[in-house]
Scaffold this active site. Structure first.
Site, mmCIF file in Angstrom:
data_model
loop_
_atom_site.group_PDB
_atom_site.id
_atom_site.type_symbol
_atom_site.label_atom_id
_atom_site.label_comp_id
_atom_site.label_asym_id
_atom_site.label_seq_id
_atom_site.Cartn_x
_atom_site.Cartn_y
_atom_site.Cartn_z
ATOM 1 N N ASP A 26 4.991 6.252 -9.463
ATOM 2 C CA ASP A 26 5.346 5.190 -10.415
ATOM 3 C C ASP A 26 6.666 5.452 -11.125
ATOM 4 O OD1 ASP A 26 2.800 4.040 -9.840
ATOM 5 O OD2 ASP A 26 1.914 5.476 -11.229
ATOM 6 N N LYS A 50 10.596 3.388 -7.902
ATOM 7 C CA LYS A 50 11.346 3.473 -6.642
ATOM 8 C C LYS A 50 11.788 2.091 -6.162
ATOM 9 C CE LYS A 50 7.805 5.963 -5.000
ATOM 10 N NZ LYS A 50 7.085 6.571 -6.127
ATOM 11 N N GLY A 110 2.052 1.005 -5.027
ATOM 12 C CA GLY A 110 2.159 -0.344 -5.580
ATOM 13 C C GLY A 110 3.552 -0.580 -6.111
ATOM 14 N N HIS A 111 4.227 -1.586 -5.581
ATOM 15 C CA HIS A 111 5.508 -1.922 -6.184
ATOM 16 C C HIS A 111 5.516 -3.398 -6.538
ATOM 17 C CE1 HIS A 111 5.880 -0.350 -2.036
ATOM 18 N NE2 HIS A 111 6.005 -1.630 -1.754
HETATM 19 P P1 IMP Z 1 -5.704 8.310 -3.521
HETATM 20 O O1 IMP Z 1 -4.290 8.374 -3.054
HETATM 21 O O2 IMP Z 1 -6.230 6.914 -3.655
HETATM 22 O O3 IMP Z 1 -6.616 9.203 -2.739
HETATM 23 O O4 IMP Z 1 -5.719 8.899 -5.030
HETATM 24 C C1 IMP Z 1 -5.441 10.259 -5.305
HETATM 25 C C2 IMP Z 1 -4.612 10.390 -6.574
HETATM 26 O O5 IMP Z 1 -3.306 9.874 -6.356
HETATM 27 C C3 IMP Z 1 -5.166 9.630 -7.781
HETATM 28 O O6 IMP Z 1 -4.881 10.364 -8.949
HETATM 29 C C4 IMP Z 1 -4.354 8.347 -7.784
HETATM 30 O O7 IMP Z 1 -4.291 7.766 -9.057
HETATM 31 C C5 IMP Z 1 -3.004 8.900 -7.349
HETATM 32 N N1 IMP Z 1 -2.154 7.880 -6.715
HETATM 33 C C6 IMP Z 1 -2.268 7.364 -5.474
HETATM 34 N N2 IMP Z 1 -1.287 6.476 -5.246
HETATM 35 C C7 IMP Z 1 -0.524 6.439 -6.352
HETATM 36 C C8 IMP Z 1 0.667 5.729 -6.706
HETATM 37 O O8 IMP Z 1 1.236 4.955 -5.927
HETATM 38 N N3 IMP Z 1 1.149 5.966 -7.954
HETATM 39 C C9 IMP Z 1 0.576 6.860 -8.804
HETATM 40 N N4 IMP Z 1 -0.526 7.544 -8.519
HETATM 41 C C10 IMP Z 1 -1.079 7.333 -7.297
#
Ligand code: IMP
Length: 426
Positions: free
Chosen positions: A14, A17, A41-42
């Site tokens: 976050d 980017k 997520g963008h």
């Molecule tokens: P997962 O990627 O869904 O398995 O989540 C694992 C960890 O990565 C968790 O703490 C999520 O909140 C974090 N996470 C996954 N994708 C993002 C992102 O795009 N931005 C910030 N945190 C993320």
């Protein structure tokens, strides 16, 4: 002049980017995602509407850029088709410029179910995942039983693999997590239907990328998440399940790692994190609340509030080093406008940094800070470095010194134009 550029978040994701991609877009011919899935997520503003993409590279908004999902990405076809529909609505046909590798592993319904059940289970470590089946899909990839895009086009192989997978998953669902079985015929039919919708987008990413390279066209490797969430280098086990650092690019796309000739790191002027896990500089006070409020710090994927804290130069200098960062883009500096005092963490008191950075077991460390005075003149909307308040410049220059990389761009607000370019990375 650089042709192959990596764009990497240097914190816990976050970092902003998407806006940087927007800035570089006019010079790019291709953008490639190489890891992660629809957990990213963008948020993009297209024609005044807010559109959130999770899986497509943010460069999809630019008609001249070809967008690739490399083999390191785990693809949910439900998510992909939804985003293709959104993209078509706002951007017109994208069939000619979206290519999904035949080698991508697919996220199946049972991956999502297991991810969510496990997060709720009292005996599993709660990671605070996005619940989108990312980790479980990567477990199958490493376990050598992924269903990959190409498998969709050989029905017997698809059926055999689904049988093998569901034999395992249904055992777990019924015996261990007290949940319902997945029906093999339903899963198979859904895969076969989706295969036909996907067909026009399937391609050979390695060959295409090498073709761009031979034409000396500029390619951006768009990282998702951030370096501190890297499964190998991050705050394990509170990480995502892919290599979100620079090292993920070569196997996630299929290139020689030495071809990357500029590594652009993105860091927020403070730190945020969503989900569980250690966060030494986290602020549990009104300053943290102020930053969260002014910075609009809410997750684009899950809508969860982001935890906020001061910039951690111990961790940032580490990720700068591990990712060969040539230049940093510092984002959201305007969010710190109006604060009387701004702190930067420069050490963890009484701890062996080399030991901590080896394991990244940083829960409970005692951060020590330097304190800098806030600036009077707001940074918001400023587009020339010289026009910044001297105190804001001191803050920026202190980060450069502590992290050992030049800050080449500074984002001073949400609009594309609210950017200071000190040294254009391309
Ligand atoms: P997962 O990627 O869904 O398995 O989540 C694992 C960890 O990565 C968790 O703490 C999520 O909140 C974090 N996470 C996954 N994708 C993002 C992102 O795009 N931005 C910030 N945190 C993320």
């Amino acid at each position: 002049m650089s042709n192959l550029i990596s764009l990497l978040g240097l914190q816990w994701g976050d970092e902003g980017k998407g806006k940087v991609v927007d800035h570089l877009a006019k010079d790019l011919k291709a953008a490639v995602r190489y890891q992660g899935g629809h957990n990213a997520g963008h948020t993009l503003i297209i024609g005044g509407d807010k559109v959130v993409f999770h899986l497509l590279p943010s460069a999809i908004c630019h008609q001249e850029i070809k967008c690739y999902l490399g083999r390191g990405v785990v693809v949910s076809l439900d998510a992909l088709f939804k985003e293709i529909e959104d993209a078509k609505k706002y951007l017109g046909e994208i069939e000619e410029r979206l290519i999904v590798s035949r080698a991508c592993s697919l996220i199946q319904s049972y991956h999502i179910k297991l991810d969510q059940l496990r997060e709720k289970s009292p005996i599993s470590t709660t990671i605070g995942t996005t619940g989108r089946g990312i980790g479980t899909a990567y477990e199958d990839k490493v376990g050598r039983k992924s269903i990959r895009v190409q498998d969709l086009y050989t029905e017997t192989r698809l059926k055999d693999k689904l049988e093998e997978n569901l034999d395992f998953y249904n055992f777990i669902f019924t015996n261990y997590l007290e949940d319902k079985k997945e029906d093999i015929n339903q899963v198979l039919d859904r895969n076969l239907q989706q295969a036909e919708i996907l067909r026009p987008y399937v391609g050979n990413v390695i060959a295409d990328i090498h073709d761009h390279v031979s034409k000396q066209e500029k390619i951006l490797f768009e990282g998702a998440q951030g370096a501190l969430l890297d499964v190998s280098l991050g705050t394990y086990p509170f990480v995502t399940s892919s290599n979100s650092s620079i090292g993920g690019i070569a196997p996630g796309v299929g290139i020689d790692p030495r071809m990357i000739d500029y590594s652009l790191g993105i860091a927020k002027a403070y730190t945020t994190r969503v989900g569980e896990g250690p966060f030494p500089t986290e602020l549990d006070d009104s300053v943290g609340e102020h930053i969260a409020h002014v910075g609009g710090e809410v997750g684009a994927t899950t809508g969860r509030p982001r935890r906020c804290g001061w910039l951690d130069a111990v961790l940032l200098s580490h990720t700068v080093k591990l990712n060969g960062i040539d230049g940093i883009c510092l984002t959201k500096i305007d969010v710190l406008d109006g604060l009387d005092e701004i702190k930067i963490c420069t050490d963890y008191e009484g701890s062996s940094l080399s030991e901590l950075l080896e394991t990244m077991l940083i829960e409970g460390v005692n951060p020590s800070y330097i304190s800098m005075p806030g600036w009077e003149k707001p940074c918001a909307g400023i587009r020339e470095y010289e026009a910044l308040d001297d105190r804001a410049k001191s803050y920026i220059e202190k980060i450069e010194t502590l992290c050992g990389a030049p800050i080449v761009m500074i984002s001073t607000g949400p609009r594309r134009e609210d950017t200071i370019v000190r040294q254009y990375p391309l």
